[in-house]
Design a protein around this motif. Structure first.
Motif, mmCIF file in Angstrom:
data_model
loop_
_atom_site.group_PDB
_atom_site.id
_atom_site.type_symbol
_atom_site.label_atom_id
_atom_site.label_comp_id
_atom_site.label_asym_id
_atom_site.label_seq_id
_atom_site.Cartn_x
_atom_site.Cartn_y
_atom_site.Cartn_z
ATOM 1 N N SER A 48 0.855 -1.167 0.000
ATOM 2 C CA SER A 48 0.000 0.000 0.000
ATOM 3 C C SER A 48 0.898 1.225 0.000
ATOM 4 O O SER A 48 1.855 1.296 0.759
ATOM 5 C CB SER A 48 -0.882 -0.045 1.252
ATOM 6 O OG SER A 48 -1.930 0.865 1.138
ATOM 7 N N GLN A 49 0.603 2.169 -0.885
ATOM 8 C CA GLN A 49 1.449 3.356 -1.034
ATOM 9 C C GLN A 49 0.966 4.511 -0.179
ATOM 10 O O GLN A 49 -0.192 4.898 -0.262
ATOM 11 C CB GLN A 49 1.427 3.816 -2.502
ATOM 12 C CG GLN A 49 2.346 3.032 -3.424
ATOM 13 C CD GLN A 49 3.806 3.161 -3.025
ATOM 14 O OE1 GLN A 49 4.267 4.238 -2.650
ATOM 15 N NE2 GLN A 49 4.540 2.051 -3.055
ATOM 16 N N PRO A 50 1.869 5.099 0.626
ATOM 17 C CA PRO A 50 1.477 6.325 1.316
ATOM 18 C C PRO A 50 1.211 7.420 0.279
ATOM 19 O O PRO A 50 1.825 7.443 -0.777
ATOM 20 C CB PRO A 50 2.712 6.674 2.153
ATOM 21 C CG PRO A 50 3.542 5.448 2.179
ATOM 22 C CD PRO A 50 3.240 4.694 0.936
ATOM 23 N N VAL A 51 0.287 8.333 0.596
ATOM 24 C CA VAL A 51 -0.092 9.394 -0.342
ATOM 25 C C VAL A 51 0.145 10.749 0.321
ATOM 26 O O VAL A 51 -0.211 10.929 1.482
ATOM 27 C CB VAL A 51 -1.611 9.277 -0.685
ATOM 28 C CG1 VAL A 51 -2.009 10.321 -1.713
ATOM 29 C CG2 VAL A 51 -1.937 7.881 -1.165
ATOM 30 N N PRO A 52 0.777 11.716 -0.389
ATOM 31 C CA PRO A 52 0.906 13.060 0.199
ATOM 32 C C PRO A 52 -0.476 13.616 0.528
ATOM 33 O O PRO A 52 -1.411 13.434 -0.263
ATOM 34 C CB PRO A 52 1.564 13.881 -0.915
ATOM 35 C CG PRO A 52 2.189 12.870 -1.821
ATOM 36 C CD PRO A 52 1.344 11.643 -1.733
ATOM 37 N N TYR A 53 -0.588 14.297 1.656
ATOM 38 C CA TYR A 53 -1.887 14.737 2.141
ATOM 39 C C TYR A 53 -2.740 15.492 1.107
ATOM 40 O O TYR A 53 -3.910 15.179 0.935
ATOM 41 C CB TYR A 53 -1.727 15.582 3.417
ATOM 42 C CG TYR A 53 -3.046 16.115 3.918
ATOM 43 C CD1 TYR A 53 -3.899 15.297 4.647
ATOM 44 C CD2 TYR A 53 -3.456 17.414 3.615
ATOM 45 C CE1 TYR A 53 -5.128 15.756 5.066
ATOM 46 C CE2 TYR A 53 -4.682 17.880 4.033
ATOM 47 C CZ TYR A 53 -5.513 17.053 4.766
ATOM 48 O OH TYR A 53 -6.722 17.509 5.167
ATOM 49 N N GLU A 55 -2.970 15.197 -1.885
ATOM 50 C CA GLU A 55 -3.492 14.334 -2.955
ATOM 51 C C GLU A 55 -4.554 13.365 -2.465
ATOM 52 O O GLU A 55 -5.087 12.573 -3.241
ATOM 53 C CB GLU A 55 -2.336 13.554 -3.594
ATOM 54 C CG GLU A 55 -1.453 14.444 -4.450
ATOM 55 C CD GLU A 55 -0.131 13.771 -4.789
ATOM 56 O OE1 GLU A 55 -0.111 12.537 -4.939
ATOM 57 O OE2 GLU A 55 0.884 14.503 -4.863
ATOM 58 N N VAL A 56 -4.815 13.409 -1.178
ATOM 59 C CA VAL A 56 -5.863 12.529 -0.648
ATOM 60 C C VAL A 56 -7.194 12.998 -1.216
ATOM 61 O O VAL A 56 -7.537 14.172 -1.110
ATOM 62 C CB VAL A 56 -5.920 12.582 0.892
ATOM 63 C CG1 VAL A 56 -7.073 11.744 1.417
ATOM 64 C CG2 VAL A 56 -4.609 12.101 1.493
#
Ligand code: TYD
Ligand code: MG
Length: 447
Positions: A48-53, A55-56
């Motif tokens: 699972s890839q963390p996403v920059p805030y 881009e949520v």
């Protein structure tokens, strides 16, 4: 080979068999059966890839109505995709009835519902359904206790909504402990939560709670689920209150009010009217409080009875208000307003089985007690609001406008409120402001 291990909940010690006392930290009764590492190994690790805030994706929650407006209100507007709701309550309060009615209403609206019951056979469900006029073919019924079979059936039947009645009746095949034990309840719930999160299926789980709230189960689940709702009311009264204790998707403390009748639960959109309907007119010891329950104002009757102590030490009984708060109010009445009830029994009750923990109820409790002691009724169409401080000062209350509007709507003409309170939210309601408890007793003519 056993697939489960027993894990101490205090120190984390693991063992292949159960011990009454943890061999490592010596805590009693602390070992709970869990699925062992061998059984878990089968499940692949997802990446699972963390996403920059920024881009949520901000998605508005799409809510699905439960078909029962009072239930929707408590949920914060309805069920959300992947949301897991625990409905707890004592046996017999009406949890299965609530869920079956809701399932039926959702099914009628064209969505598919799976009602999995580990407690009742389809024939028993059918009997209950007949009383509730259930008929939609979109409502699927499954009598099953294996939680994985339930989850698989929900996936396979592509339902939009899953109900599990109850968490104490289902089990995981890998665990040897009995259904209803902490290990079983916890693991079953974890699997239902995993199902909900991986498929976006809303899931409602029933959990039985005993009077002391202890029994293995719902309490241990509160942090696992998104929403915890408590169904309250006693079997001898028709009123049922649905209360949100925790809600990740809406306000907590919101309540929904129902009445249980021959054809199931009926929502009560105007609960104040119901709670005040049986108020005896002209009786001393009765005060009307404009309470706030969740986001909703609710007029309730606070009753007090002050009488001679027959023998022994005086009794202090508080039902629906906090006992410590009552003791403080009586002490302030004595010290700051010269109304001494020491040596007398004091009973306080909030009619209709409502519980209020608000300090805003203090003044209503104090005036109800003074009214009972004096044998003089309070004005019939007066509502009373205010927190009492230890010096006898009357302090302001939150959400005054909403409270006064509700009182005015129900035909009240006077409100006893803390000094400084101003409101033009409720035309026709006369505000009597008071700074001190003694002033309030005078204004209410019960000193
Ligand atoms: P139930 O939903 O079985 O309670 P729970 O699942 O919380 O244990 O309902 C319990 C009571 O409600 C039962 O005593 C019968 C009563 N009841 C009614 O009064 N009217 C109805 O229409 C139904 C279905 C039940
Ligand atoms: Mg039931």
């Amino acid at each position: 080979m056993s697939k489960s291990t027993y894990v101490c909940q205090q120190c984390g010690f693991g063992s292949g068999k159960w011990h009454g006392r943890c061999p490592s930290c010596e805590a009693w009764d602390s070992l709970v059966e869990e699925v062992g590492p061998a059984a878990r190994r089968g499940s692949p690790v997802r990446s699972s890839q963390p996403v920059p805030y920024p881009e949520v994706a901000s998605t508005d929650l799409v809510r699905t109505s439960t078909g029962l407006p009072e239930f929707d209100r408590v949920l914060g507007g309805g069920l959300v995709p992947g949301g897991v709701v625990l409905v707890g309550g004592e046996p017999g309060v009406g949890k299965s009835t609530l869920l079956l009615q809701s399932a039926s209403a959702i099914a009628e609206s064209g969505r598919r519902v799976l009602y999995a019951s580990g407690e009742e056979s389809p024939a028993q469900l059918r009997l209950r359904g007949a009383r509730l006029a259930v008929r939609s073919a979109n409502l699927l019924v499954l009598a099953e206790t294996d939680v994985d079979v339930v989850a698989e059936a929900a996936r396979r039947s592509r339902v939009d909504f899953l109900l599990v009645d109850s968490i104490q009746a289902v089990r995981c095949a890998e665990l040897t402990s009995v259904p209803g034990s902490v290990g079983q309840v916890r693991e079953s719930a974890a699997r239902l939560v995993a199902l909900a999160k991986s498929t976006d299926l809303p899931v409602v789980i029933v959990g039985h709670v005993t009077k002391d709230g202890s029994i293995a189960g719902p309490r241990t689940l509160e942090h696992v689920v998104d929403t915890v709702i408590q169904f309250e009311g006693d079997r001898h009264h028709a009123h049922r209150i649905l209360r949100a204790l925790k809600n990740r998707f809406g306000p907590a403390d919101e309540i929904g009010v129902f009445s249980m009748g021959d054809a199931g639960l009926r929502g009560i959109p105007n609960p104040s009217e119901v709670f005040l309907a049986e108020r005896a007119s002209g009786a001393p010891g009765s005060a009307v409080l404009a309470a706030i329950e969740g986001t909703r104002p609710l007029l309730v009757e606070v009753q007090a009875l002050v009488g001679e102590t027959a023998h022994g030490s005086p009794r202090r009984i508080a039902l629906g208000v906090d006992g410590g708060r009552l003791a403080m109010i009586l002490a302030v009445l004595a010290r700051r307003a010269g109304i001494d009830v020491s040596g007398r029994d004091v009973f306080v009750n909030v009619a209709g089985g409502i519980e209020t923990t608000e300090p805003a109820a203090d003044l209503a409790v104090a005036l109800a007690a003074a009214s009972s002691l004096a044998g003089r009724p309070l004005a019939e169409r007066m509502t009373i609001l205010g927190e009492i401080g230890l010096a006898g000062e009357i302090r302001s209350v939150s959400r005054l406008d909403a409270r006064l509007r509700e009182a005015s709507r129900l035909g009240f003409d006077t409100a006893l409120v803390p000094a400084g309170a101003a409101s033009n939210a409720a035309p026709g309601l006369r505000l009597v402001t008071v700074r001190h408890l003694a002033e309030a007793l005078d204004a209410a003519e019960v000193a």
